[in-house]
Structures are given as C-alpha cells and as structure tokens.
Design an enzyme around this catalytic site. Structure first.
Site, PDB file in Angstrom:
ATOM      1  NE  ARG A 171      -1.935   1.089   3.848  1.00 30.84           N
ATOM      2  CZ  ARG A 171      -1.514   2.148   4.541  1.00 30.84           C
ATOM      3  NH1 ARG A 171      -0.329   2.126   5.134  1.00 30.84           N
ATOM      4  NH2 ARG A 171      -2.254   3.224   4.645  1.00 30.84           N
ATOM      5  NE  ARG A 175      -0.575  10.207   5.929  1.00 31.92           N
ATOM      6  CZ  ARG A 175       0.337  10.342   6.887  1.00 31.92           C
ATOM      7  NH1 ARG A 175       0.708  11.566   7.255  1.00 31.92           N
ATOM      8  NH2 ARG A 175       0.868   9.292   7.465  1.00 31.92           N
ATOM      9  NE  ARG A 255      20.430  -2.652  -0.907  1.00 34.59           N
ATOM     10  CZ  ARG A 255      21.401  -2.312  -1.751  1.00 34.59           C
ATOM     11  NH1 ARG A 255      22.253  -3.230  -2.199  1.00 34.59           N
ATOM     12  NH2 ARG A 255      21.539  -1.053  -2.123  1.00 34.59           N
ATOM     13  NE  ARG A 287      17.418   8.395   5.960  1.00 34.88           N
ATOM     14  CZ  ARG A 287      16.591   7.960   6.895  1.00 34.88           C
ATOM     15  NH1 ARG A 287      15.362   8.451   6.954  1.00 34.88           N
ATOM     16  NH2 ARG A 287      16.951   7.048   7.767  1.00 34.88           N
ATOM     17  CD  GLU A 307      20.206   6.453   5.802  1.00 33.33           C
ATOM     18  OE1 GLU A 307      19.260   5.762   5.377  1.00 33.33           O
ATOM     19  OE2 GLU A 307      20.151   7.146   6.846  1.00 33.33           O
ATOM     20  CE1 TYR A 355      14.257  -0.919   9.785  1.00 35.77           C
ATOM     21  CE2 TYR A 355      11.916  -0.407   9.930  1.00 35.77           C
ATOM     22  CZ  TYR A 355      13.239  -0.021  10.033  1.00 35.77           C
ATOM     23  OH  TYR A 355      13.540   1.261  10.409  1.00 35.77           O
ATOM     24  CG  ASP A 357       8.595   1.186  12.806  1.00 31.74           C
ATOM     25  OD1 ASP A 357       9.579   1.464  12.096  1.00 31.74           O
ATOM     26  OD2 ASP A 357       7.418   1.224  12.389  1.00 31.74           O
TER      27      ASP A 357
END
Length: 378
Positions: A171, A175, A255, A287, A307, A355, A357
């Site tokens: 997805r 917004r 990665r 970034r 980065e 991964y 958070d």
C-alpha cells in the site's frame, strides 16, 4: 558466576529485556560486539549536537503502554517527522499529501488530486502487479512513481523496480489533507539528549561487556557452548540467526548502509529540515540528515550525514532484511530449527529477520519478559 540470562546484543531489544529481568530479581550478563551500547539507535554528542550515528531514528507509536515505558528513561520533545524530497530542481513534501499534489500539478483541492490519480492509475486497473513498478503505478500513478518512488527505491534495494517483488509496497498512503506528519501514530518525538541515555538507564546495574561477540566470549573462555551452558539458564540472541547457526543452510540477504558525516562549524542551518530525501537514481545517497533539527537547536555550527545504501557482505552491518520469497523460505528453515531450542530465544530485527520500528522492538521485549523473564519461571 551464574546468570539467569546471557543476552547477546546491547541494542534496544536486549537492553529492555535485561532491564525487565533484573527488575524481577534475575541476574543477566549482556554481551555487545560493538564498542558501545545502544545498537543502531546509538547517539553521541558532536559540536553540542546529538548525532544519530546509524541513521535517523524518530520514535513513534500508538501503544500507550510502550510510550509511557520509554518516557520513564528520557524526556521526549514534540518533534514531528516531516521530511521533504528533492527530485532534480523540484522539492516535495512527504508523505504524499495535498502539499505534494499541489506542488506537482498546480492544484488546490482533494477532488482535483483524486481525479488526476484516478486517470493515471486507471490504465492499470484490473492487472495483477508482477513487480514493484506495476504495483506503484496501480496505487499512485506515473507522476508520483517516477519522481518520488522509482529512483529512491532502486537506490535503497540496489535493483531495478521491475526486478523487485510487488509486495514490498502493498500500500502507498495517499493523504488528501495538507498534513506533512509522516506518521499516523498518536505519540511521536525525539528524546532530549539522544537515545544512548535510554539504553544506559535500561542497563544500569546490569553486567555489560562491550567489544565482544557471543562467539568470541565462548572462544575466549576456552569452552564449548555445551559447557558454557552451565553458566546461564537461557540465552537471548539478538544477532543474525543465520550467523548463530554458522550459515548451515546458507546466508540470508540484507541491505547495508554507509554513512558519511560532515561537521560544518561555519554553517548554522544547512538544509532547513532534519530529513531531506533525494529521489533521483543518479544522486548516490538517499537522504541527508541534519541532526540539530531533531532537537530544535539554533546555535552556531551543524552536523549533517549523507546516507548511502550498500550491498551487504559477511562482516558488514546488516540493516534491512531482503524479505523476498527466496529469503523467506530460507529464514523459515532457520526458524524451524530455532523453535526446537529449549534454552535459546531469538529476538529483535536480526534474530527474527524482520524490520521492526522501535516501539515494536520494545513491545516484543516486554512481552518476552512477561512470559519468561522471572527466574522462577525458567
């Protein structure tokens, strides 16, 4: 010395679990192969600025218990993650919202934006996406894909979007409000004084040894794992699960990242925002982070970090698991073997090849402690 738990890894998962075990009266020994604690959330002060040494970390959660828990160890500010993206000479707000669409198409209303997106995605209606490019075109249309997704994603994964599986972006949040807050979570912020202090407080009173891996610890003591087992009740392993088993089924893929940090004592404000993404494939970094903006500092001097995504080889730091079908099947073989262990628990991003958070790391460590953390319940 006998320990209820030997914990391999002084990152967030290992530190939270160690703290909870100790608070329940247990004894732990924490090993960390790096020369510092806190894993990838490690911050250190440079020029009076708390620098995120291993990439930007913004704490966000909708789990109120976790939010209250982490606030016991630091005071959080009201930082809201609102990155911007640069594509050639164009600048866009992220996440994809009305500010993004207004800049891209010179429009003002949600209806206008939805009409353009519907027109661009309509030609892909009914297809079953076979790769990431097709998935992105189905969800967001060509303009958003070409300018803000394609180059950034190909740099991040080191592969053409047509070679990446579609499920990587199941997805894309579009917004239709003028809201640049990247996260939908109820709670968000940056700890005043950096993240390292949180882990220091979590590990206060615990025995911690840095600069040594589990494998080195065992070898240095001149004993085999079976003999070492007599010195602890259970092992909590937060390193790479395939490394623990000596890559017996093959190496999982990751990665990696390379960080290029630059101190700019003569520059007060380099880019005007904490996070700026560069979405062209031709720009080698993804970034630039300007650390002082995380804590709203305005004094002289600044520190920035570029980065760079990188391929991973054994010995490199693994940051992102490559969760494609091949690696998923390989991980399942390791997970099946891990499930048969009676005295070894695999936790965290590397131990579970997933991964996480930060809030999910804390939640999983708290849940584990609730389940097995009391020495009498071993």
């Amino acid at each position: 010395m006998y320990y209820d738990y030997l914990i391999a890894g002084a990152g967030l998962f290992g530190a939270v679990f160690a703290h909870e075990v100790q608070s329940r009266g247990g004894r732990v020994l924490v090993l960390e192969k790096r020369d510092h604690i806190a894993g990838n959330i490690y911050t250190e002060k440079v020029m009076g600025i708390n620098v995120h040494r291993f990439g930007a970390h913004i704490f966000h959660t909708s789990d109120e218990e976790v939010w209250n828990y982490v606030n016991r160890f630091a005071r959080f500010n009201h930082y809201v993650n609102s990155p911007v993206a640069i594509y050639r000479d164009e600048l866009y707000n992220l996440p994809f919202n009305m500010n993004t669409f207004s800049r891209m198409w010179n429009i003002r209303t949600p209806a206008q934006a939805k009409a353009i997106i519907a027109a661009q995605t309509g030609e892909y209606a009914g297809i079953v996406p076979q790769n990431l490019e097709e998935q992105a075109l189905c969800l967001a249309g060509r303009d958003v894909y070409e300018k803000l997704i394609k180059g950034y994603t190909e740099k991040q994964w080191g592969r053409d979007c047509r070679e990446l599986p579609a499920f990587i972006i199941k997805r894309l949040p579009l917004r239709f409000t003028y809201d640049n807050n990247y996260f939908n979570d109820r709670f968000q912020g940056i700890p005043e004084g950096g993240y390292t202090q949180i882990v220091e407080k979590l590990l206060a009173g615990c025995e911690v040894r840095t600069g040594i891996s589990l494998q080195e610890f065992i070898a240095r003591n001149g004993e085999k794992p079976q003999a070492e087992q007599d010195r602890w009740g259970k092992l909590v392993y937060t390193g790479m699960i395939d490394e623990y088993y000596d890559y017996c089924y093959g190496a999982l893929e990751y990665r990696s990242l390379r960080f290029e940090t630059e101190e700019l004592p003569g520059e007060d404000n380099y880019q005007g925002n904490a996070v700026v993404n560069y979405t062209e494939r031709e720009v080698p970094y993804t970034r630039i982070i300007e650390h002082k903006h995380f804590e709203f500092q305005t004094g002289p001097g600044t520190v920035i970090t570029r980065e760079y995504p990188a391929s991973w080889n054994k010995g490199d730091e693994p940051y992102y698991p490559v969760n494609d079908e091949k690696n998923g099947k390989l991980y399942e073989r390791y997970a099946k073997r891990a499930a048969q262990e009676k005295n070894v628990i695999f936790g965290g991003r590397l131990g579970q090849y997933k991964y996480y958070d930060m809030d999910k790391v804390i939640r999983s460590a708290l849940d584990l402690a609730e389940k097995t953390g009391i020495p009498g319940n071993l």
